[in-house]
Write a protein that holds these residues in place. Structure first.
Motif, PDB file in Angstrom:
ATOM      1  N   THR A  44       0.869  -1.181   0.000  1.00  0.00           N
ATOM      2  CA  THR A  44       0.000   0.000   0.000  1.00  0.00           C
ATOM      3  C   THR A  44       0.904   1.228   0.000  1.00  0.00           C
ATOM      4  O   THR A  44       0.977   1.962   0.980  1.00  0.00           O
ATOM      5  N   GLY A  46       1.062   4.304  -1.249  1.00  0.00           N
ATOM      6  CA  GLY A  46       0.632   5.668  -0.965  1.00  0.00           C
ATOM      7  C   GLY A  46       1.657   6.676  -1.454  1.00  0.00           C
ATOM      8  O   GLY A  46       2.212   6.546  -2.545  1.00  0.00           O
ATOM      9  N   ASP A  67       0.422   0.278  -5.593  1.00  0.00           N
ATOM     10  CA  ASP A  67      -0.718   1.127  -5.244  1.00  0.00           C
ATOM     11  C   ASP A  67      -1.668   1.174  -6.430  1.00  0.00           C
ATOM     12  O   ASP A  67      -1.230   1.174  -7.581  1.00  0.00           O
ATOM     13  N   ASP A  69      -3.664   3.651  -6.936  1.00  0.00           N
ATOM     14  CA  ASP A  69      -3.893   5.064  -7.211  1.00  0.00           C
ATOM     15  C   ASP A  69      -2.738   5.631  -8.031  1.00  0.00           C
ATOM     16  O   ASP A  69      -1.605   5.739  -7.552  1.00  0.00           O
ATOM     17  N   ALA A  72      -0.944   8.629  -6.477  1.00  0.00           N
ATOM     18  CA  ALA A  72      -0.060   8.247  -5.378  1.00  0.00           C
ATOM     19  C   ALA A  72       1.274   7.736  -5.917  1.00  0.00           C
ATOM     20  O   ALA A  72       2.344   8.070  -5.389  1.00  0.00           O
ATOM     21  N   SER A 119      -5.694   6.699   2.475  1.00  0.00           N
ATOM     22  CA  SER A 119      -4.480   7.389   2.908  1.00  0.00           C
ATOM     23  C   SER A 119      -4.781   8.841   3.256  1.00  0.00           C
ATOM     24  O   SER A 119      -5.796   9.413   2.832  1.00  0.00           O
ATOM     25  N   GLN A 122      -5.199  10.869   0.147  1.00  0.00           N
ATOM     26  CA  GLN A 122      -6.510  10.759  -0.493  1.00  0.00           C
ATOM     27  C   GLN A 122      -7.565  11.536   0.285  1.00  0.00           C
ATOM     28  O   GLN A 122      -8.433  12.174  -0.317  1.00  0.00           O
ATOM     29  N   MET A 142     -10.334   4.504  -5.200  1.00  0.00           N
ATOM     30  CA  MET A 142      -8.890   4.597  -5.032  1.00  0.00           C
ATOM     31  C   MET A 142      -8.174   4.525  -6.381  1.00  0.00           C
ATOM     32  O   MET A 142      -7.087   5.063  -6.535  1.00  0.00           O
TER      33      MET A 142
END
Length: 328
Positions: A44, A46, A67, A69, A72, A119, A122, A142
């Motif tokens: 994860t 982030g 991730d 995203d 990110a 996160s 986010q 996400m």
């Protein structure tokens, strides 16, 4: 191991201070401190805060970062640029660990971190719709390429489906009442932004509960986010995969921010650290010893210093296990 010093409190242009950064480094040190090459999976990634600490501390660690995203990943790429020759970043959901490791050319890992939930980055991007404190589109994805949004859930789910989501994922006592109100209101006009939903929740939840139960939108927003991103299903699949590719002496640490996540982690770790010998035998049968041991006693919580420098750490629960043998 290098002295992490004030690195555990860094935030700067890249976002917020990594939650319990110093403690995460301590928990993973026995698995990563080596003169040989080690592989760390940040499932994860982030904004890359925890990975930055690991890379700064252990010069022989190679990072595989995941991730879902894209924004990110862009931030983490910039943040980790000083370690560019030791990082491999991938846009994926963390239940795709096996595929990501194959793409990165890795067969096993020495340590992994799961920092679950939404996160800080986010939460602070108002347009993403994760925070109930600002009016924003009801998105909550996400990965912006995913098809389902929070607005879709509110505008298309049946009463039973919506009530189930709110009850199961938000542990919301008034799930049925809220679902009824949503269906009434969406007949007038579809839900598009968070302010209207928050207003509905204030009206649906009794005043006595609002006074003592925290913000009335918290549980509903959590439930919608989990449903949109399939967070618990992904965790149930990803955790066993990470444990299966862990080397002997390797460690996995998980940071959970709500009871549903922590329950899954606790159950998985308990299963993995328990012998399968029938109870009552004077000796353990061959091949039945647990392959893992608990590193943390129960779930660790942030101390007062952590809470002072990083108030968002308040709900976190940290659990870790170490692989002690590998069968087969």
């Amino acid at each position: 191991m290098d002295d992490t010093g004030d690195d555990t409190r860094r935030s700067g242009e890249f976002g917020h201070i990594p939650v319990m950064g110093r403690r995460i480094v301590e928990l993973l040190t026995p698995a990563l401190e080596s003169d040989d090459r080690r592989v760390f999976l940040d499932a994860t990634l982030g904004a890359g805060g925890h990975s930055e600490l690991i890379l700064n501390t252990f010069p022989n660690v190679h990072l595989v970062g995941i991730d879902r995203d894209a924004s990110a990943l862009e931030i983490a790429q910039r943040r980790l640029e000083p370690h560019a020759d030791r990082i491999s970043l991938h846009q994926a959901t963390f239940h795709e660990i096996a595929d990501v490791l194959a793409d990165a050319g890795e067969e096993s890992i020495d340590a992994a971190l799961f920092d679950l939930g939404v996160s800080s980055m986010q939460l602070d991007q108002a347009g993403r719709g994760f925070a109930y404190s600002v009016d924003a589109p009801l998105d909550m994805r996400m990965n912006s390429d995913d098809p389902l949004t929070a607005a879709d859930v509110l505008n298309t789910y049946s009463h039973g489906e919506l009530a189930c989501v709110l009850s199961e994922y938000g542990e919301e006592r008034f799930a049925g009442k809220i679902a009824s109100a949503v269906l009434r209101e969406r007949e007038k006009e579809p839900f598009t932004t968070s302010a209207r939903l928050v207003e509905l929740l204030y009206a649906s939840i009794p005043a006595a509960t609002r006074r003592t139960g925290g913000h009335p939108a918290k549980r509903t927003f959590q439930a919608l986010r989990i449903e949109v991103n399939h967070e618990l299903d992904v965790l149930r699949e990803a955790l066993p995969t990470a444990l299966s590719v862990l080397t002997v002496g390797g460690r996995v640490a998980v940071m959970s921010y709500q009871s549903l996540e922590d329950r899954i982690v606790k159950r998985e770790f308990a299963t993995r650290t328990t012998s399968t010998s029938p109870p009552g035998l004077p000796v353990e049968l061959p091949g039945t010893a647990a392959e893992f041991r608990l590193v943390t006693r129960g779930a660790e919580r942030p101390d007062e210093e952590e809470l002072t420098i990083n108030p968002r750490s308040a709900p976190v629960r940290v659990r870790a296990v170490e692989r002690v043998e590998k069968k087969g």
